[in-house]
Design a protein around this motif. Structure first.
Motif, PDB file in Angstrom:
ATOM      1  N   ASP A 371       0.963  -0.952   0.168  1.00 13.64           N
ATOM      2  CA  ASP A 371      -0.439  -0.131   0.153  1.00 13.64           C
ATOM      3  C   ASP A 371       0.980   1.335  -0.140  1.00 13.64           C
ATOM      4  N   ARG A 377       1.750  -0.057   5.183  1.00 17.70           N
ATOM      5  CA  ARG A 377       0.367  -1.398   5.962  1.00 17.70           C
ATOM      6  C   ARG A 377       0.103  -2.894   6.117  1.00 17.70           C
ATOM      7  N   TRP A 462      -8.059  -2.060  -8.796  1.00 23.19           N
ATOM      8  CA  TRP A 462      -8.292  -1.906  -7.601  1.00 23.19           C
ATOM      9  C   TRP A 462      -6.414  -1.614  -6.721  1.00 23.19           C
ATOM     10  N   GLY A 463      -5.730  -1.450  -7.271  1.00 23.02           N
ATOM     11  CA  GLY A 463      -4.664  -1.285  -6.993  1.00 23.02           C
ATOM     12  C   GLY A 463      -3.854  -2.548  -8.121  1.00 23.02           C
ATOM     13  N   PRO A 495      -5.142  -1.261  -1.714  1.00 21.64           N
ATOM     14  CA  PRO A 495      -4.523  -0.949   0.121  1.00 21.64           C
ATOM     15  C   PRO A 495      -5.727  -0.251   0.396  1.00 21.64           C
ATOM     16  N   ASP A 496      -7.031  -0.277   0.104  1.00 24.47           N
ATOM     17  CA  ASP A 496      -7.772  -0.041   1.236  1.00 24.47           C
ATOM     18  C   ASP A 496      -8.660  -1.020   1.667  1.00 24.47           C
ATOM     19  N   THR A 497      -8.236  -2.589   1.154  1.00 27.16           N
ATOM     20  CA  THR A 497      -9.134  -3.526   1.334  1.00 27.16           C
ATOM     21  C   THR A 497      -8.486  -4.845   1.744  1.00 27.16           C
ATOM     22  N   THR A 587      -7.410 -10.135   5.076  1.00 27.60           N
ATOM     23  CA  THR A 587      -8.107  -8.654   5.097  1.00 27.60           C
ATOM     24  C   THR A 587      -7.253  -8.586   6.277  1.00 27.60           C
ATOM     25  N   ARG A 615     -18.378  -5.140  -2.894  1.00 25.42           N
ATOM     26  CA  ARG A 615     -16.992  -4.517  -4.204  1.00 25.42           C
ATOM     27  C   ARG A 615     -17.064  -5.297  -4.926  1.00 25.42           C
TER      28      ARG A 615
END
Length: 627
Positions: A371, A377, A462-463, A495-497, A587, A615
């Protein structure tokens, strides 16, 4: 020409090696950084211990015992020399001299020769000879101006053993296997150690010029491999540390002794190689490399190399990874002593972050996704490339995953070396084979050798992601009886999931399919998922399959268990099928996200993540992102 231009008088005065005049200035202190103060205390305590004499106990019933003895001796010699420079007390100087002379009383320098009962001093030139040569070089160089004629001749007498052995085993008709080997740490340890010896005693050894010519010629292909891998290293981060330590010790010594800039340091790949172990160790003590030695911490040479190649971001990362010495740890290399010599004493500025992060080592085919870097992280490293590398495992398509600052999914590797480790039976050891890796298994089997997998880096909506087409690696020749028609793995970092592992595989006949993962964390079961709780972080691994599948756990059957074994996490089809899609989603946090998988026209795949309004991620049959 791979020779030193000019006469011996053209070389720098002693000490002329990598621990030179600047090191002497640094040793005068004061040491303001806590890590340097701790290193100075470690050096002082150990140096006083070594005044008792040059003989010491060493473990004999272990792999390459004589090499471990060589490292211990190098640690003692350099520690004593540093304390002599810091205090001016002759007792440390005399003790260092006595340790060098003790090496001349060893009947065997090589564990290999000892096991084969080959007592001739030039029977072999192996890693022990290379490290012992470096020790003699550092000691002779540092002591040189203080030695009287008899002391100088005595130490030169000890040098005769490695000089004769190196020349014998690098002669064109009797060359050792490691000579000129582009992808092996043996090359730089052996050639670099001998080259340092020639530099240190250039005025006194008539063979010095020939040794240097052969050492440089041997190392040229090693630098070529760094460039071919675009700054990566096929042996992984542990052996990167080993091979690069002796490469830079010799190369920096050669530049300092001659005043000439080496062509080895030209080009972006060599500079980029200094970041390789930091990119594969996203947090201190959290290695994510592949092959035999998945461990790394910065060695002091790395600081000098980063300064020479003007890499401030690498210096900052090295500083982040530095830790005070463990006073109870057995001595190996002289890390505390070298740190005092090579650390400039200045704190480093924090490097700029890249978010999200995706890096593919083209030519090596290892990839890193995060990320953000540094200090991610969420992080993953992915292994493509070839099985045919030194210290390699059958781990193509495998990966490591880190949540926060803790490894949550990790390949297993050997805890120790055994006689079988480097024998024809290597591929019977659990830690070497696919069953100990985070991979797909078909009918209980995984990647075969020899094989290779190309890694493709992707920027998706999505990344960052990597795609590996591994059908040929999973079944070389794609035979009807045990082959696969198609196998693609996609590793996607959102990164957000979380981290998504997606496998699609097709066989000519009905088969059993399994996604297998390993975790050092404590595991509890949840519906369609595993909950992982580590020492500092927690995560959830949700699983789904296009066919009915079951989740299982088992203790990893390590060759040498120690403490709580890692847990094997398994998603396995209940029945046999000829085509399946399997997906796993890692996750952060202990609550798994709902995960569903559906097939569409022409084999299209849709992944739904989350409840309510999930999603939706869409892929083609061969895992090319859509939308």
């Amino acid at each position: 020409m791979n020779t030193i231009a000019g006469s011996p008088e053209s070389l720098a005065p002693h000490p002329r090696l990598y621990l030179g005049e600047a090191a002497g200035r640094r040793l005068r202190g004061p040491f303001r950084l806590p890590v340097l103060r701790a290193a100075a205390e470690d050096v002082a305590r150990r140096a006083d211990d070594y005044l008792a004499g040059p003989e010491f106990e060493w473990v004999r019933n272990t792999h390459n015992a004589h090499l471990l003895r060589a490292r211990h001796m190098q640690g003692r010699v350099v520690t004593l020399l540093v304390q002599w420079s810091r205090t001016g007390a002759a007792r440390y100087r005399d003790a260092a001299r006595d340790h060098l002379l003790e090496m001349g009383r060893w009947d065997y320098w090589s564990w290999i020769a000892w096991r084969q009962n080959q007592s001739a001093p030039d029977a072999i030139f192996d890693l022990s000879y290379g490290e012992n040569s470096a020790t003699l070089a550092i000691g002779y160089d540092w002591l040189h101006d203080s030695l009287d004629a008899s002391e100088r001749e005595a130490i030169l007498g000890v040098m005769r053993r490695p000089v004769a052995a190196f020349l014998r085993h690098t002669a064109p008709e009797t060359r050792a296997w490691w000579y000129g080997r582009p992808d092996s740490n043996w090359n730089t340890v052996c050639a670099g150690g001998a080259g340092m010896l020639a530099l240190a005693a250039y005025d006194d050894l008539r063979e010095a010029a020939l040794i240097l010519e052969r050492a440089r010629a041997s190392i040229d292909p090693f630098v070529g491999e760094i460039r071919a891998a675009n700054g990566g290293w096929p042996e992984g981060i542990g052996y990167w540390n080993y091979g690069m330590r002796y490469f830079y010790m010799f190369a920096l010594s050669l530049e300092r002794a001659t005043g000439a800039r080496l062509p080895w340091f030209r080009g972006g790949a060599v500079r980029d190689s200094l970041a390789f172990p930091t990119l594969l160790t996203p947090h201190p003590g959290c290695p994510c490399s592949f092959g035999d030695v998945n461990q790394w911490s910065p060695l002091p040479f790395h600081l000098a190399a980063a300064r020479r190649l003007r890499q401030p971001a690498v210096l900052a990362e090295l500083t982040r990874h530095l830790r005070p010495p463990d006073p109870d740890a057995p001595l190996s290399w002289p890390n505390s002593a070298e740190l005092l010599c090579l650390h400039d004493g200045a704190p480093s500025a924090a490097p700029a972050r890249t978010a999200p992060f995706l890096h593919l080592y083209e030519g090596l085919d290892w990839a890193i996704l995060a990320d953000r870097m540094p200090s991610p992280r969420l992080y993953a490293s992915v292994r493509g490339g070839t099985t045919e590398v030194p210290h390699g495992h059958l781990d193509l398509t495998s990966f490591h995953a880190v949540v926060g600052d803790e490894a949550m999914i990790t390949n297993l590797g050997p805890r120790l070396y055994l006689d079988t480790t480097f024998s024809a039976r290597r591929w019977e050891l659990f830690e070497m084979i696919p069953m100990s890796k985070n991979v797909l298994l078909v009918d209980g089997c995984g990647i075969a050798r020899p094989s290779a997998v190309a890694t493709r880096a992707l920027r998706t909506p999505w990344g960052p992601a990597v795609r590996l087409d591994a059908a040929e690696a999973l079944s070389p020749g794609r035979r009807d009886d045990d082959g696969v028609r198609r196998y693609v793995r996609l590793v996607l970092l959102m990164p957000d999931t979380g981290l998504l592992i997606l496998d699609t595989v097709e066989r000519p006949h009905a088969s059993l399919f399994e996604q297998r993962f390993f975790t050092p964390a404590r595991v509890t079961a949840a519906e369609g998922a595993f909950v992982l709780r580590g020492a500092r972080q927690s995560a959830a691994l949700a699983c789904a399959c296009s066919e009915d599948a079951a989740l299982h756990t088992a203790a990893a059957p390590l060759t040498q268990p120690a403490g709580e074994p890692p847990t094997m996490l398994r998603q396995i089809t209940r029945l046999l099928h000829d085509e399946v899609v399997l997906v796993a989603l890692l996750t952060p946090g202990p609550e798994p996200l709902p995960l569903a998988l559906a097939r569409g026209p022409r084999g299209a795949i849709e992944i739904a993540i989350g409840g309510g309004s999930p999603r939706r991620l869409q892929f083609s049959r061969d895992l090319r992102p859509r939308g």
